[in-house]
Scaffold this motif. Structure first.
Motif, PDB file in Angstrom:
ATOM      1  N   VAL A 143     -27.322 -16.753 -16.974  1.00 24.65           N
ATOM      2  CA  VAL A 143     -28.724 -16.572 -17.336  1.00 24.65           C
ATOM      3  C   VAL A 143     -29.244 -15.190 -16.938  1.00 24.65           C
ATOM      4  CG1 VAL A 143     -31.069 -17.389 -16.858  1.00 24.65           C
ATOM      5  CG2 VAL A 143     -29.237 -19.037 -17.260  1.00 24.65           C
ATOM      6  N   LEU A 144     -28.748 -14.640 -15.842  1.00 25.71           N
ATOM      7  CA  LEU A 144     -29.340 -13.442 -15.251  1.00 25.71           C
ATOM      8  C   LEU A 144     -28.554 -12.172 -15.565  1.00 25.71           C
ATOM      9  CD1 LEU A 144     -30.159 -14.897 -11.723  1.00 25.71           C
ATOM     10  CD2 LEU A 144     -31.669 -14.755 -13.703  1.00 25.71           C
ATOM     11  N   THR A 145     -29.173 -11.047 -15.180  1.00 27.30           N
ATOM     12  CA  THR A 145     -28.537  -9.739 -15.230  1.00 27.30           C
ATOM     13  C   THR A 145     -28.276  -9.289 -13.796  1.00 27.30           C
ATOM     14  OG1 THR A 145     -29.704  -9.153 -17.266  1.00 27.30           O
ATOM     15  CG2 THR A 145     -28.810  -7.336 -15.966  1.00 27.30           C
ATOM     16  N   TYR A 146     -27.160  -8.583 -13.574  1.00 24.85           N
ATOM     17  CA  TYR A 146     -26.796  -8.153 -12.223  1.00 24.85           C
ATOM     18  C   TYR A 146     -26.662  -6.636 -12.177  1.00 24.85           C
ATOM     19  CZ  TYR A 146     -25.958 -13.101 -11.704  1.00 24.85           C
ATOM     20  OH  TYR A 146     -26.115 -14.457 -11.697  1.00 24.85           O
ATOM     21  N   LEU A 147     -27.391  -6.047 -11.270  1.00 26.70           N
ATOM     22  CA  LEU A 147     -27.368  -4.602 -11.055  1.00 26.70           C
ATOM     23  C   LEU A 147     -26.411  -4.304  -9.908  1.00 26.70           C
ATOM     24  CD1 LEU A 147     -28.503  -1.697 -11.428  1.00 26.70           C
ATOM     25  CD2 LEU A 147     -30.324  -2.333  -9.816  1.00 26.70           C
ATOM     26  N   LYS A 148     -25.366  -3.498 -10.180  1.00 27.25           N
ATOM     27  CA  LYS A 148     -24.389  -3.160  -9.151  1.00 27.25           C
ATOM     28  C   LYS A 148     -24.799  -1.882  -8.433  1.00 27.25           C
ATOM     29  CE  LYS A 148     -19.444  -2.364  -8.412  1.00 27.25           C
ATOM     30  NZ  LYS A 148     -18.113  -2.259  -9.065  1.00 27.25           N
ATOM     31  N   LEU A 149     -24.752  -1.918  -7.102  1.00 29.34           N
ATOM     32  CA  LEU A 149     -25.094  -0.772  -6.271  1.00 29.34           C
ATOM     33  C   LEU A 149     -23.903  -0.416  -5.392  1.00 29.34           C
ATOM     34  CD1 LEU A 149     -28.568  -2.002  -4.969  1.00 29.34           C
ATOM     35  CD2 LEU A 149     -28.162  -0.519  -6.937  1.00 29.34           C
ATOM     36  N   THR A 150     -23.664   0.862  -5.218  1.00 28.09           N
ATOM     37  CA  THR A 150     -22.624   1.314  -4.293  1.00 28.09           C
ATOM     38  C   THR A 150     -23.284   2.101  -3.165  1.00 28.09           C
ATOM     39  OG1 THR A 150     -20.944   1.425  -6.031  1.00 28.09           O
ATOM     40  CG2 THR A 150     -20.529   2.677  -4.018  1.00 28.09           C
ATOM     41  N   TYR A 211     -24.640  -6.363  -5.299  1.00 27.41           N
ATOM     42  CA  TYR A 211     -25.285  -6.733  -6.555  1.00 27.41           C
ATOM     43  C   TYR A 211     -26.690  -7.248  -6.284  1.00 27.41           C
ATOM     44  CZ  TYR A 211     -20.633  -6.591  -8.697  1.00 27.41           C
ATOM     45  OH  TYR A 211     -19.394  -6.197  -9.133  1.00 27.41           O
ATOM     46  N   ILE A 212     -27.594  -6.962  -7.229  1.00 33.33           N
ATOM     47  CA  ILE A 212     -28.934  -7.533  -7.218  1.00 33.33           C
ATOM     48  C   ILE A 212     -29.089  -8.351  -8.492  1.00 33.33           C
ATOM     49  CG2 ILE A 212     -31.412  -7.044  -7.346  1.00 33.33           C
ATOM     50  CD1 ILE A 212     -30.953  -4.539  -5.728  1.00 33.33           C
ATOM     51  N   ALA A 213     -29.551  -9.588  -8.376  1.00 33.64           N
ATOM     52  CA  ALA A 213     -29.752 -10.449  -9.539  1.00 33.64           C
ATOM     53  C   ALA A 213     -31.182 -10.315 -10.036  1.00 33.64           C
ATOM     54  CB  ALA A 213     -29.482 -11.902  -9.150  1.00 33.64           C
ATOM     55  N   ALA A 214     -31.330 -10.156 -11.358  1.00 32.90           N
ATOM     56  CA  ALA A 214     -32.662 -10.005 -11.949  1.00 32.90           C
ATOM     57  C   ALA A 214     -32.726 -10.693 -13.308  1.00 32.90           C
ATOM     58  CB  ALA A 214     -32.999  -8.523 -12.101  1.00 32.90           C
TER      59      ALA A 214
END
Length: 214
Positions: A143-150, A211-214
């Motif tokens: 359902v969600l989108t995930y933003l990957k951060l390093t 990861y951040i879920a949005a």
């Protein structure tokens, strides 16, 4: 006073038993075969199920429990009312409620404060939904989108990371989806927000991928 209390207790017992009898007449033990739509998150092992994970099912009496067979086949079982079709949301805790007006709509909640976990998504944000097929199986879709951060060592000591929608788009809080929609389009609800905070699980967010879920 004691006699009045006794009468109240007896009435409570009577009505509880009555409701329980009604439930037993209306529900049945059900087992559904389930699968997950292929995606990079699934392929990379970031989005996966475990035995005894809980799923919310429309018309269900409590949570359905996931089982993984030795050959890797997935199923979920529980008790539910007899229906022509069912909707389902994973994980169980993500569901706020199934809409009483629209049988295929589910209202869910994404926390706006998420805890950073190295190399994977925050706990409770692997949210997926599905509608039963003609053979009463489920194909769950993310359902969600995930933003990957390093986070690099040069970033210094980071306690939390805030993400704010530039145009005010709601990215956390309450939202709804149509479980029959193959695109799983998300519709913000009144209790939704345009920001998300990723916080450290300890004192600081250590270097690594997050990861951040949005």
């Amino acid at each position: 006073m004691w006699r009045l209390l006794s009468i109240c207790v007896l009435l409570c017992i009577f009505f509880s038993c009555h409701r329980e009898d009604d439930i037993r007449d209306d529900v049945q033990d059900i087992r559904f075969d389930i699968s997950f739509e292929e995606s990079p998150l699934v392929t990379d092992g970031i989005f996966k199920w475990s035995s005894l994970d809980k799923v919310a099912v429309s018309g269900g009496c409590g949570a359905f429990t996931i089982s993984i067979a030795s050959e890797g086949n997935l199923s979920m079982s529980g008790k539910a009312e007899a229906r022509d079709s069912y909707q389902a949301v994973y994980p169980y805790e993500a569901l706020s409620y199934f809409s009483p007006e629209n049988s295929s709509e589910a209202v869910m909640t994404l926390p706006y404060v998420q805890t950073a976990v190295p190399g994977t998504i925050p706990a409770g944000t692997a949210i997926a939904a599905a509608s039963s097929s003609e053979d009463m199986s489920f194909l769950f879709r993310n359902v969600l989108t995930y933003l990957k951060l390093t986070i690099t060592p040069e970033a210094g000591k980071i306690r939390s990371i805030s993400v704010v929608s530039a145009d005010g788009t709601k990215i956390s809080g309450d939202f709804s989806v149509d479980c029959t929609d193959p695109d799983m389009e998300v519709y913000p609800r009144p209790d939704s927000y345009s920001n998300i905070v990723l916080r450290a699980s300890g004192q600081y967010i250590e270097p690594g991928d997050y990861y951040i879920a949005a």
